[in-house]
Design an enzyme around this catalytic site. Structure first.
Site, mmCIF file in Angstrom:
data_model
loop_
_atom_site.group_PDB
_atom_site.id
_atom_site.type_symbol
_atom_site.label_atom_id
_atom_site.label_comp_id
_atom_site.label_asym_id
_atom_site.label_seq_id
_atom_site.Cartn_x
_atom_site.Cartn_y
_atom_site.Cartn_z
ATOM 1 N N ASN A 150 1.455 15.704 -11.442
ATOM 2 C CA ASN A 150 2.467 16.631 -10.915
ATOM 3 C C ASN A 150 3.854 16.267 -11.420
ATOM 4 O O ASN A 150 4.660 17.143 -11.741
ATOM 5 C CB ASN A 150 2.434 16.651 -9.384
ATOM 6 C CG ASN A 150 1.326 17.537 -8.871
ATOM 7 O OD1 ASN A 150 1.430 18.755 -8.898
ATOM 8 N ND2 ASN A 150 0.227 16.928 -8.437
ATOM 9 N N HIS B 249 1.277 19.011 -1.232
ATOM 10 C CA HIS B 249 0.022 18.598 -0.593
ATOM 11 C C HIS B 249 -1.099 19.546 -1.030
ATOM 12 O O HIS B 249 -0.899 20.763 -1.047
ATOM 13 C CB HIS B 249 0.171 18.615 0.934
ATOM 14 C CG HIS B 249 -1.047 18.092 1.606
ATOM 15 N ND1 HIS B 249 -1.408 16.763 1.559
ATOM 16 C CD2 HIS B 249 -2.027 18.729 2.303
ATOM 17 C CE1 HIS B 249 -2.548 16.600 2.208
ATOM 18 N NE2 HIS B 249 -2.943 17.772 2.678
ATOM 19 N N ASN C 218 7.808 17.481 -0.838
ATOM 20 C CA ASN C 218 6.462 16.935 -1.033
ATOM 21 C C ASN C 218 5.504 18.058 -1.404
ATOM 22 O O ASN C 218 5.720 19.214 -1.054
ATOM 23 C CB ASN C 218 5.984 16.261 0.267
ATOM 24 C CG ASN C 218 4.624 15.599 0.124
ATOM 25 O OD1 ASN C 218 4.346 14.938 -0.890
ATOM 26 N ND2 ASN C 218 3.767 15.755 1.124
ATOM 27 N N ARG D 275 7.332 -2.028 4.458
ATOM 28 C CA ARG D 275 7.886 -0.671 4.326
ATOM 29 C C ARG D 275 9.418 -0.674 4.235
ATOM 30 O O ARG D 275 9.999 0.096 3.477
ATOM 31 C CB ARG D 275 7.426 0.175 5.504
ATOM 32 C CG ARG D 275 7.854 1.610 5.393
ATOM 33 C CD ARG D 275 7.472 2.376 6.616
ATOM 34 N NE ARG D 275 6.085 2.795 6.558
ATOM 35 C CZ ARG D 275 5.448 3.374 7.570
ATOM 36 N NH1 ARG D 275 6.057 3.589 8.693
ATOM 37 N NH2 ARG D 275 4.192 3.742 7.435
ATOM 38 N N ASP E 175 2.867 14.663 5.811
ATOM 39 C CA ASP E 175 2.557 15.985 5.267
ATOM 40 C C ASP E 175 3.016 17.087 6.220
ATOM 41 O O ASP E 175 2.262 18.008 6.562
ATOM 42 C CB ASP E 175 1.048 16.107 4.973
ATOM 43 C CG ASP E 175 0.617 15.130 3.887
ATOM 44 O OD1 ASP E 175 1.385 14.923 2.936
ATOM 45 O OD2 ASP E 175 -0.487 14.578 3.990
HETATM 46 C C1 GAR Z 1 -1.896 15.645 -5.724
HETATM 47 O O1 GAR Z 1 -3.052 16.430 -5.559
HETATM 48 C C2 GAR Z 1 -0.988 15.759 -4.509
HETATM 49 O O2 GAR Z 1 -0.987 17.026 -3.928
HETATM 50 C C3 GAR Z 1 -1.615 14.732 -3.588
HETATM 51 O O3 GAR Z 1 -1.883 13.656 -4.439
HETATM 52 C C4 GAR Z 1 -2.258 14.154 -5.728
HETATM 53 C C5 GAR Z 1 -1.475 13.383 -6.767
HETATM 54 O O4 GAR Z 1 -1.922 13.712 -8.060
HETATM 55 N N1 GAR Z 1 -0.766 14.412 -2.494
HETATM 56 C C6 GAR Z 1 -1.213 14.214 -1.250
HETATM 57 O O5 GAR Z 1 -2.387 14.224 -0.957
HETATM 58 C C7 GAR Z 1 -0.132 13.978 -0.204
HETATM 59 N N2 GAR Z 1 -0.693 13.860 1.059
HETATM 60 P P1 GAR Z 1 -1.028 13.336 -9.324
HETATM 61 O O6 GAR Z 1 -0.687 11.840 -9.194
HETATM 62 O O7 GAR Z 1 -1.906 13.587 -10.493
HETATM 63 O O8 GAR Z 1 0.194 14.194 -9.307
#
Ligand code: GAR
Length: 192
Positions: free
Chosen positions: A15, A108, A106, A64, A144
């Site tokens: 992303n 999701h 963000n 954290r 989220d």
């Molecule tokens: C994505 O599908 C994003 O939506 C998800 O992690 C993946 C990262 O993929 N995020 C979550 O689940 C947040 N709760 P990437 O590293 O290839 O972008």
């Protein structure tokens, strides 16, 4: 006016990469100042480096508070306008969010409020529901959660496997995040 953003990842960073490529292909006035990860092993850090973007590993190993202090330092050092979470698998605390209200986004891989958490695609798949989707939202102190900017539905077809369905979700993500980010940037720049 150039908008400065920082991107946080934990893994592959597809992303993040899609956003970088949209900015380049549209020559958009958006500068990706840094890509940072809580994990030194995140493959997306190498992708970012190969594109000449500054990278950092956040000191979440020390807890954290240390991790978020690392984000705060980058925020101030680069003077970013927005922080973009792209597969960043850490909860941002209420303290941090309230210092940067409305400035953290963000993505999701589900139709929030359904299936929040780290396994949005798998949880949907096991539920037997017939469609899910992708959500881009402003971050608040819950996981989220926060005002939704854009959502797009992805239907589960009879011949889908979880792998083909996941690929469809990611394809949508790679378009929707940039669309939502662009629209949000135009809202905040009009307000300024
Ligand atoms: C994505 O599908 C994003 O939506 C998800 O992690 C993946 C990262 O993929 N995020 C979550 O689940 C947040 N709760 P990437 O590293 O290839 O972008």
């Amino acid at each position: 006016m150039t908008i400065k953003i920082g991107i946080l990842i934990s893994g592959r960073g597809t992303n993040m990469d899609a956003i970088v490529e949209h900015i380049r292909s549209e020559n958009a006035p958006v500068q990706v100042c840094f890509v940072a990860s809580d994990k030194a092993s995140a493959a997306g850090l190498e992708t970012a480096k190969s594109k000449g973007i500054a990278t950092a590993v956040l000191p979440y190993k020390q807890g954290r508070a240390a991790g978020e202090a690392g984000i705060e330092r980058l925020w101030q050092e680069y003077g970013i306008d927005l922080l973009v979470l792209a597969g960043f698998m850490r909860l941002i605390t209420g303290d941090f969010v309230s210092r940067h209200e409305g400035r953290i986004l963000n993505i999701h891989p589900a139709m929030l409020p359904k299936f929040p958490g780290a396994h949005g695609i798998e949880d949907f798949w096991k539920s037997g529901e017939s469609s899910s989707g992708v959500t881009v939202h402003v971050v608040d102190a819950e996981m989220d959660h926060g005002p939704i900017l854009m959502q797009r539905e992805v239907v589960r077809e009879p011949d889908d496997t979880i792998e083909t369905f996941e690929a469809k979700i990611h394809k949508v993500e790679h378009q929707l995040y940039w669309q939502a980010l662009k629209a949000y940037i135009s809202t905040i720049t009009q307000e300024a």
